[in-house]
Design a protein around this motif. Structure first.
Motif, mmCIF file in Angstrom:
data_model
loop_
_atom_site.group_PDB
_atom_site.id
_atom_site.type_symbol
_atom_site.label_atom_id
_atom_site.label_comp_id
_atom_site.label_asym_id
_atom_site.label_seq_id
_atom_site.Cartn_x
_atom_site.Cartn_y
_atom_site.Cartn_z
ATOM 1 N N CYS A 509 0.833 -1.206 0.000
ATOM 2 C CA CYS A 509 0.000 0.000 0.000
ATOM 3 C C CYS A 509 0.869 1.258 0.000
ATOM 4 N N LEU A 641 -5.821 4.279 -2.037
ATOM 5 C CA LEU A 641 -4.558 4.134 -1.306
ATOM 6 C C LEU A 641 -4.493 5.087 -0.121
ATOM 7 N N ARG A 644 -6.639 3.789 2.656
ATOM 8 C CA ARG A 644 -6.006 2.676 3.376
ATOM 9 C C ARG A 644 -4.941 3.202 4.347
#
Length: 696
Positions: A509, A641, A644
């Motif tokens: 990530c 992203l 996250r």
């Protein structure tokens, strides 16, 4: 001391310079998807392409040796110059006027390297201007005697250096060049009576690089009273000219070499001329030295050795080959033996052409015409076969003594074949040719290998495919299994990077986010980005990169040139993180190729990528190289992203708050911490509902 080039001029050069064009001058680049091109690294010897170029970002990186940077860094390393010289070289190429902080520097004549190039170009103009003079009759007769017309001579740049003491020196002085510049360029020498011409009373040929810049000269003796006895002389080694790194005719042959994946190595300047005029337009010649490893590197980068999956392609693949034209005499055989010292996989593509009557290509053309030259190249034999057969042919193998003589002569030659599979095959073939038992010849070969300390190598060994050799399969199609495909590419990116060896969801990530941030900063939402902190990153290198972004002032303005964004980030990050930034800049993102070409025009370092059918080609563009506009899919991917990262940040904050609560007694402090914990959990749930509820 030289003044500094003004910053705005440096940025003009950065925006105008086309990285694809610059690199392509010495490296054959092939599309690798997502606006990335791959080729053989010019800075270390390799057989499988690991050199990646991203023209839209103005960045290059080699996954083999770890070098990388921008267009200025590439020119610095390729030309072996300092930063200021690199800027000036590119400014000269793209006709950009430079200004200096010290106003007197505006009248500066340029860097030393550019001055030497200018001196050579002026010397070439002078030599060409003399070829039609009365004194140059001997030169014209020599060229005409080789059946070269005046137009032919002009095409190849043939000139004449007058016999006088200092004709060129005086001419260059009138043009504003100093004597030291003439000495440094190898055009003059220092004598007791002053500086004098190095080339005098000779036919001259310009020795150029692949871009057509004159680096030095070769010259042939015409008169018996010449003070230099050597028939041919060349420019001595200078800052520009290294005899081991130049090939005469490479400027004329480069395009054909790349297209045909073939190169013909001849021994003289007139041989190059004869081959080209006969239709063999891939001919080049070494300049006063034998063909060596440095020459092989130049050739390999142009013919671009390929790999198919994990199978290394060696040998004459689809017409790809290197042809040497040696004389059939002892000197030619010695030259062929010298070539044995080259790399094994290079030699499997190497052939030898020996003309009838041991004529060189120029004499062959004179006596038998153009077709004979073309036939010479077409009927070349593999180098290994040529050398082995030549050694065996010296003996009468119908007698036992002749057989043993052939065994003793050929064993050291076979021993020098470093590839273990080829040495076995040729040993069996040669044993049959001589008519001796295989074990006898094998024993002699093994003894010779031990004595010569030959190390085994396998030119046909399976090699781990580099980035760009197989990803294209994974990027074909964008259907319902997109999530699986995306995760697979993400894991490939994580496994192949060279700056942090770990494969987990957190790393992936953070790596993908940094890749998006560096390549497409406009895709990152400013409000969400403002919520990040160094604690949002678990992986130390990405935490450092985040701090480097903050050191530049955060997300760049949309009007910031792409090259300047990369430069500012690299400068803020420092040399420790430079390689990671370059690698992330060329890292393929798990998005459609079409998506990553969205808004590409005006996107970087003076170049853009456009689609032509199934191929991608790079071209110059006049527009300012601003940050390109991200596509909707890229914005969505960046948002996922970011979400996250923020989710992980809230998770850490919540865990930290719970840990502190468990250690506190009941009271106001614990109550306040509970309120903060509730706020974190609420924000985390809102984030999940907003992003993950729709995205997953």
């Amino acid at each position: 001391m030289s003044g500094m080039i003004k910053k705005e001029d440096i940025e003009k050069v950065r925006a105008k310079a086309d990285l694809y064009e610059i690199v392509s001058e010495s490296v054959t680049l092939k599309p690798s998807g997502s606006g990335t091109y791959m080729g053989l690294c010019p800075f270390h010897d390799e057989k499988t392409p690991s050199f990646s170029v991203r023209p839209s970002l103005g960045v290059w990186h080699c996954f083999g040796c770890g070098l990388g940077g921008d267009v200025f860094t590439y020119v610095e390393r390729e030309e072996n110059v300092e930063f200021g010289d690199a800027v000036e070289i590119l400014a000269d190429k793209y006709q950009i006027e430079l200004h200096y902080e010290n106003s007197r520097q505006d009248q500066r004549h340029g860097s030393k390297r550019s001055r030497l190039l200018e001196a050579n170009e002026e010397a070439q103009r002078f030599f060409v201007s003399q070829i039609m003079s009365k004194e140059a009759l001997a030169a014209r007769k020599l060229l005409a005697g080789r059946t070269f017309s005046q137009a032919d001579s002009a095409h190849f740049g043939c000139g004449y250096a007058p016999r006088g003491w200092d004709n060129l020196v005086r001419h260059l002085s009138d043009k504003g060049f100093t004597q030291q510049e003439m000495l440094d360029a190898g055009l003059a020498r220092q004598g007791q009576r002053g500086v004098y011409d190095y080339f005098r009373g000779r036919v001259t040929w310009p020795i150029r690089d692949s871009t057509g810049r004159t680096l030095g000269f070769g010259a042939r003796k015409l008169y018996e009273d010449d003070g230099i006895n050597a028939k041919y002389i060349n420019t001595p080694d200078t800052q520009l000219y290294r005899k081991n790194q130049v090939l005469y005719g490479i400027d004329l042959a480069k395009e054909a070499i790349v297209k045909k994946r073939q190169v013909v190595i001849v021994e003289g300047y007139t041989d190059v001329m004869a081959c080209h005029l006969a239709g063999v337009d891939t001919a080049v010649a070494t300049c006063g030295t034998a063909f060596g490893e440095d020459h092989a590197k130049i050739v390999r980068r142009l013919i671009s050795d390929d790999a198919l999956g994990a199978i290394q392609l060696v040998g004459p693949v689809q017409g790809s080959r290197v042809v040497f034209t040696f004389d059939g005499d002892a000197a030619g055989q010695k030259a062929a033996l010298h070539a044995f010292g080259l790399d094994g996989s290079f030699l499997t593509q190497t052939f030898v052409a020996v003309a009838r009557e041991n004529l060189d290509p120029c004499d062959l053309r004179i006596r038998y015409g153009d077709e004979a030259v073309r036939s010479l190249v077409e009927h070349a034999r593999p180098l290994y076969d040529f050398v082995i057969d030549t050694a065996v042919a010296m003996f009468d193998t119908q007698y036992t003594t002749g057989q043993m003589g052939a065994v003793k002569a050929v064993a050291p030659i076979l021993a020098q074949i470093r590839d273990r599979s080829l040495v076995g095959a040729y040993t069996r073939k040669t044993a049959r040719q001589i008519g001796v038992d295989l074990d006898l010849l094998r024993e002699e070969v093994n003894k010779a290998r031990h004595k010569l300390h030959v190390k085994d190598r396998d030119a046909y060994a399976i090699r781990t495919p580099r980035r760009g050799s197989s990803e294209s399969e994974g990027r074909a199609g964008y259907g319902s299994d997109d999530a699986m495909r995306r995760r697979r590419i993400q894991r490939e990116d994580a496994l192949r990077q060279g700056y942090h060896r770990i494969d987990d969801a957190v790393f992936i990530c953070e790596q993908q986010f940094m890749g998006v941030l560096i390549q497409i900063p406009g895709a990152v939402g400013s409000n969400a980005f403002a919520q990040l902190s160094p604690d949002s990153f678990e992986v130390p290198i990405f935490r450092s990169l985040y701090r480097a972004v903050q050191a530049t002032g955060g997300l760049p303005d949309s009007k910031t040139p792409q090259g300047l964004w990369m430069h500012n980030l690299t400068k803020a990050a420092g040399p420790m993180l430079e390689s990671a930034i370059n690698e992330l800049a060329v890292m393929p993102l798990p998005l459609n190729s079409d998506t990553q070409e969205y808004g590409q025009k005006g996107a970087g370092s003076g170049s853009m990528v456009v689609n032509k059918g199934d191929d991608q080609v790079a071209g110059s563009q006049e527009a300012d190289a601003q940050l390109r506009q991200p596509s909707p899919e890229e914005r969505q991917y960046a948002s996922e992203l970011l979400a996250r990262l923020l989710d992980a940040t809230y998770m850490r904050l919540i865990a930290s708050a719970r840990h502190r609560m468990n250690q506190l007694p009941d009271g106001q402090e614990k109550f306040d911490l509970l309120g903060q914990l509730t706020q974190y959990e609420t924000q985390r749930n809102e984030l999940r509902n907003q992003v993950f509820g729709n995205a997953e």
